[in-house]
Design a protein around this motif. Structure first.
Motif, PDB file in Angstrom:
ATOM      1  N   SER A 132      -5.799 -14.507  -6.075  1.00  0.00           N
ATOM      2  CA  SER A 132      -5.708 -13.185  -6.163  1.00  0.00           C
ATOM      3  C   SER A 132      -6.692 -12.483  -6.989  1.00  0.00           C
ATOM      4  O   SER A 132      -6.842 -11.483  -6.875  1.00  0.00           O
ATOM      5  CB  SER A 132      -4.170 -12.731  -6.823  1.00  0.00           C
ATOM      6  N   ALA A 133      -7.283 -13.296  -8.002  1.00  0.00           N
ATOM      7  CA  ALA A 133      -8.470 -12.665  -8.797  1.00  0.00           C
ATOM      8  C   ALA A 133      -9.758 -12.762  -7.945  1.00  0.00           C
ATOM      9  O   ALA A 133     -10.426 -11.720  -8.365  1.00  0.00           O
ATOM     10  CB  ALA A 133      -8.699 -13.594 -10.090  1.00  0.00           C
ATOM     11  N   ASP A 152      -0.697 -15.511   2.831  1.00  0.00           N
ATOM     12  CA  ASP A 152       0.186 -14.134   2.100  1.00  0.00           C
ATOM     13  C   ASP A 152      -0.219 -12.699   2.781  1.00  0.00           C
ATOM     14  O   ASP A 152      -1.277 -12.313   2.674  1.00  0.00           O
ATOM     15  CB  ASP A 152      -0.014 -14.081   0.624  1.00  0.00           C
ATOM     16  N   GLN A 153       0.836 -12.394   3.682  1.00  0.00           N
ATOM     17  CA  GLN A 153       0.486 -10.933   4.150  1.00  0.00           C
ATOM     18  C   GLN A 153       0.124  -9.881   3.194  1.00  0.00           C
ATOM     19  O   GLN A 153      -0.461  -8.676   3.552  1.00  0.00           O
ATOM     20  CB  GLN A 153       1.401 -10.547   5.145  1.00  0.00           C
ATOM     21  N   TYR A 154       0.712  -9.896   2.115  1.00  0.00           N
ATOM     22  CA  TYR A 154       0.733  -8.800   1.074  1.00  0.00           C
ATOM     23  C   TYR A 154      -0.520  -8.855   0.428  1.00  0.00           C
ATOM     24  O   TYR A 154      -1.241  -7.660   0.339  1.00  0.00           O
ATOM     25  CB  TYR A 154       1.848  -8.563   0.120  1.00  0.00           C
ATOM     26  N   LEU A 155      -1.084  -9.833  -0.163  1.00  0.00           N
ATOM     27  CA  LEU A 155      -2.290 -10.036  -0.496  1.00  0.00           C
ATOM     28  C   LEU A 155      -3.385  -9.852   0.350  1.00  0.00           C
ATOM     29  O   LEU A 155      -4.337  -9.039   0.159  1.00  0.00           O
ATOM     30  CB  LEU A 155      -2.592 -11.313  -1.205  1.00  0.00           C
ATOM     31  N   GLY A 156      -3.361 -10.406   1.576  1.00  0.00           N
ATOM     32  CA  GLY A 156      -4.009 -10.040   2.536  1.00  0.00           C
ATOM     33  C   GLY A 156      -4.140  -8.439   2.782  1.00  0.00           C
ATOM     34  O   GLY A 156      -5.351  -7.917   3.139  1.00  0.00           O
ATOM     35  N   ALA A 195       4.038   4.108 -20.721  1.00  0.00           N
ATOM     36  CA  ALA A 195       3.752   2.849 -20.159  1.00  0.00           C
ATOM     37  C   ALA A 195       2.675   2.847 -19.070  1.00  0.00           C
ATOM     38  O   ALA A 195       2.946   3.596 -17.984  1.00  0.00           O
ATOM     39  CB  ALA A 195       4.699   1.865 -20.106  1.00  0.00           C
ATOM     40  N   LYS A 196       1.646   2.117 -19.002  1.00  0.00           N
ATOM     41  CA  LYS A 196       0.898   1.746 -17.773  1.00  0.00           C
ATOM     42  C   LYS A 196       1.953   0.717 -16.969  1.00  0.00           C
ATOM     43  O   LYS A 196       2.601  -0.023 -17.473  1.00  0.00           O
ATOM     44  CB  LYS A 196      -0.302   1.244 -18.212  1.00  0.00           C
ATOM     45  N   VAL A 197       1.343   0.425 -15.729  1.00  0.00           N
ATOM     46  CA  VAL A 197       2.025  -0.031 -14.704  1.00  0.00           C
ATOM     47  C   VAL A 197       1.162  -1.032 -14.183  1.00  0.00           C
ATOM     48  O   VAL A 197       0.366  -0.655 -13.427  1.00  0.00           O
ATOM     49  CB  VAL A 197       2.971   0.392 -13.685  1.00  0.00           C
ATOM     50  N   VAL A 198       1.050  -2.519 -14.224  1.00  0.00           N
ATOM     51  CA  VAL A 198       0.390  -3.200 -13.595  1.00  0.00           C
ATOM     52  C   VAL A 198       1.232  -4.258 -12.531  1.00  0.00           C
ATOM     53  O   VAL A 198       2.385  -4.629 -13.126  1.00  0.00           O
ATOM     54  CB  VAL A 198      -0.553  -4.227 -14.288  1.00  0.00           C
ATOM     55  N   VAL A 199       1.027  -4.456 -11.453  1.00  0.00           N
ATOM     56  CA  VAL A 199       1.551  -5.679 -10.612  1.00  0.00           C
ATOM     57  C   VAL A 199       0.527  -6.376  -9.860  1.00  0.00           C
ATOM     58  O   VAL A 199      -0.467  -6.164  -9.772  1.00  0.00           O
ATOM     59  CB  VAL A 199       2.358  -4.657  -9.303  1.00  0.00           C
ATOM     60  N   HIS A 200       1.252  -7.430  -9.410  1.00  0.00           N
ATOM     61  CA  HIS A 200       0.431  -8.626  -8.716  1.00  0.00           C
ATOM     62  C   HIS A 200       0.294  -8.065  -7.188  1.00  0.00           C
ATOM     63  O   HIS A 200       1.266  -7.701  -6.594  1.00  0.00           O
ATOM     64  CB  HIS A 200       1.222  -9.636  -8.722  1.00  0.00           C
ATOM     65  N   PRO A 201      -0.974  -8.411  -6.554  1.00  0.00           N
ATOM     66  CA  PRO A 201      -1.128  -8.052  -5.362  1.00  0.00           C
ATOM     67  C   PRO A 201      -0.144  -8.930  -4.403  1.00  0.00           C
ATOM     68  O   PRO A 201      -0.175  -8.791  -3.212  1.00  0.00           O
ATOM     69  CB  PRO A 201      -2.645  -8.449  -4.869  1.00  0.00           C
ATOM     70  N   GLU A 202       0.612  -9.709  -4.802  1.00  0.00           N
ATOM     71  CA  GLU A 202       1.453 -10.536  -3.806  1.00  0.00           C
ATOM     72  C   GLU A 202       2.761  -9.479  -3.687  1.00  0.00           C
ATOM     73  O   GLU A 202       3.707  -9.915  -2.810  1.00  0.00           O
ATOM     74  CB  GLU A 202       2.100 -11.738  -4.406  1.00  0.00           C
TER      75      GLU A 202
END
Ligand code: SF4
Length: 305
Positions: A132-133, A152-156, A195-202
């Motif tokens: 993901s990086a 992974d369709q979502y990372l894709g 707060a800032k919001v970070v999420v994983h690309p999954e």
């Protein structure tokens, strides 16, 4: 588990580690006490790179099966231990080598990019690996209009949006990241307006759309260290908060959803690490013919980052 027992186990692990000339690698999603016992804590890319460079004869991989396999792919002369052989990754199991071969037959000119969260046999059918990086960088560098991206369709989907490329996606997903819902992000933003919001690309695209950034876990660790970030909502596996809190005293971190727990990552315990070093099992191996082909895909990734 009591602190006293943890400390005794940690001492036993250190002693065995020395005797075996072992290194302990831990993923950011491992239990806090496992992270604290490891030589290196990181995401799958960082751990792959550590595995490729280590002088140790034994690698104890505190993560899931595909990660230990990747370490075995990069280190043929070394013993790779996964303290619980049952620690698998449901996403990695959503595609088999045979299914990928069938997809390749339908698109014979396509370049295959495979997320590192996949079996060695699937990597062996691939042109490139990515994490993901580095997925955006790897896909962005491919000069072919036809790209198959698995599993992974979502990372894709995230990579397709970032690169402007059309990818043929596989319907795989991470059940842990799927537990983070748009309403969770909306609620956390209401509770912590600064707060800032970070999420994983999954995460699902509708969750990514609500975040300030979609980052790998190593990207999140760097983002949290920024002086302008004092409060952060974190949309990934909850145990990353252990490292974020440890490395950023005084800052506030909030799990986007407390339900984002990967049960497989939790299978590794200090007891199992000690037992694994004692018995030198379970050792993860990859058949040489598969290893060589999988290594070519991993090497293309490591050369490009
Ligand atoms: S968090 Fe998701 S992708 Fe990572 S090991 Fe667990 S199930 Fe697999």
């Amino acid at each position: 588990m009591s602190d006293k027992r943890d400390n005794a186990l940690r001492e036993q692990i250190l002693k065995l580690k020395k005797e075996r000339n072992a290194v302990i690698l831990s993923h950011n999603y491992q239990r806090g006490e496992v992270q604290d016992t490891a030589d290196f804590v990181g995401d799958s890319l960082e751990l792959s790179q550590k595995a490729a460079k280590t002088d140790a004869e034994v690698i104890v991989f505190c993560g899931v099966h595909f990660m230990a396999e990747t370490a075995a792919i990069l280190n043929p002369g070394k013993t790779v231990l996964l303290p619980d052989a049952g620690a698998g990754c449901p996403m990695a199991n959503m595609i088999t080598a045979e299914q990928l071969r069938q997809q390749k037959q339908k698109m014979p000119k396509a370049t295959v990019v495979t997320y590192i969260n996949s079996s060695a046999a699937v990597k062996a059918e691939s042109d490139y690996c990515c994490t993901s990086a580095n997925g955006v960088k790897i896909v962005g560098s491919i000069d072919n209009p036809e790209i198959i991206f698995v599993p992974d369709q979502y990372l894709g989907d995230f990579i397709a949006k970032r690169t402007g490329k059309t990818l043929t996606l596989w319907p795989g997903y991470c059940p842990t990241h799927m537990r983070i819902l748009p309403e969770d992000i909306i609620k956390r933003k209401q509770e912590h307006p600064k707060a800032k919001v970070v999420v994983h690309p999954e995460c699902r695209p509708d969750v990514i759309a609500l975040a300030d950034e979609a980052l790998s876990t190593s990207g999140m660790i760097r983002y949290a260290a920024r002086p302008d970030v004092q409060e952060l909502v974190v949309g990934t596996e909850v145990e990353i908060l252990h490292r974020l809190n440890k490395e950023n005293p005084g800052k506030q971190f909030y799990a986007a959803s407390k339900k984002a727990i990967c049960p497989n990552m939790k299978k590794i315990t200090l007891d199992k690490i000690a037992e694994s070093l004692e018995t030198m099992a379970p050792a993860i191996t990859v058949p040489e013919e598969i290893r060589l082909r999988a290594k070519a895909a991993v090497d293309r990734m490591l050369a490009g980052v």
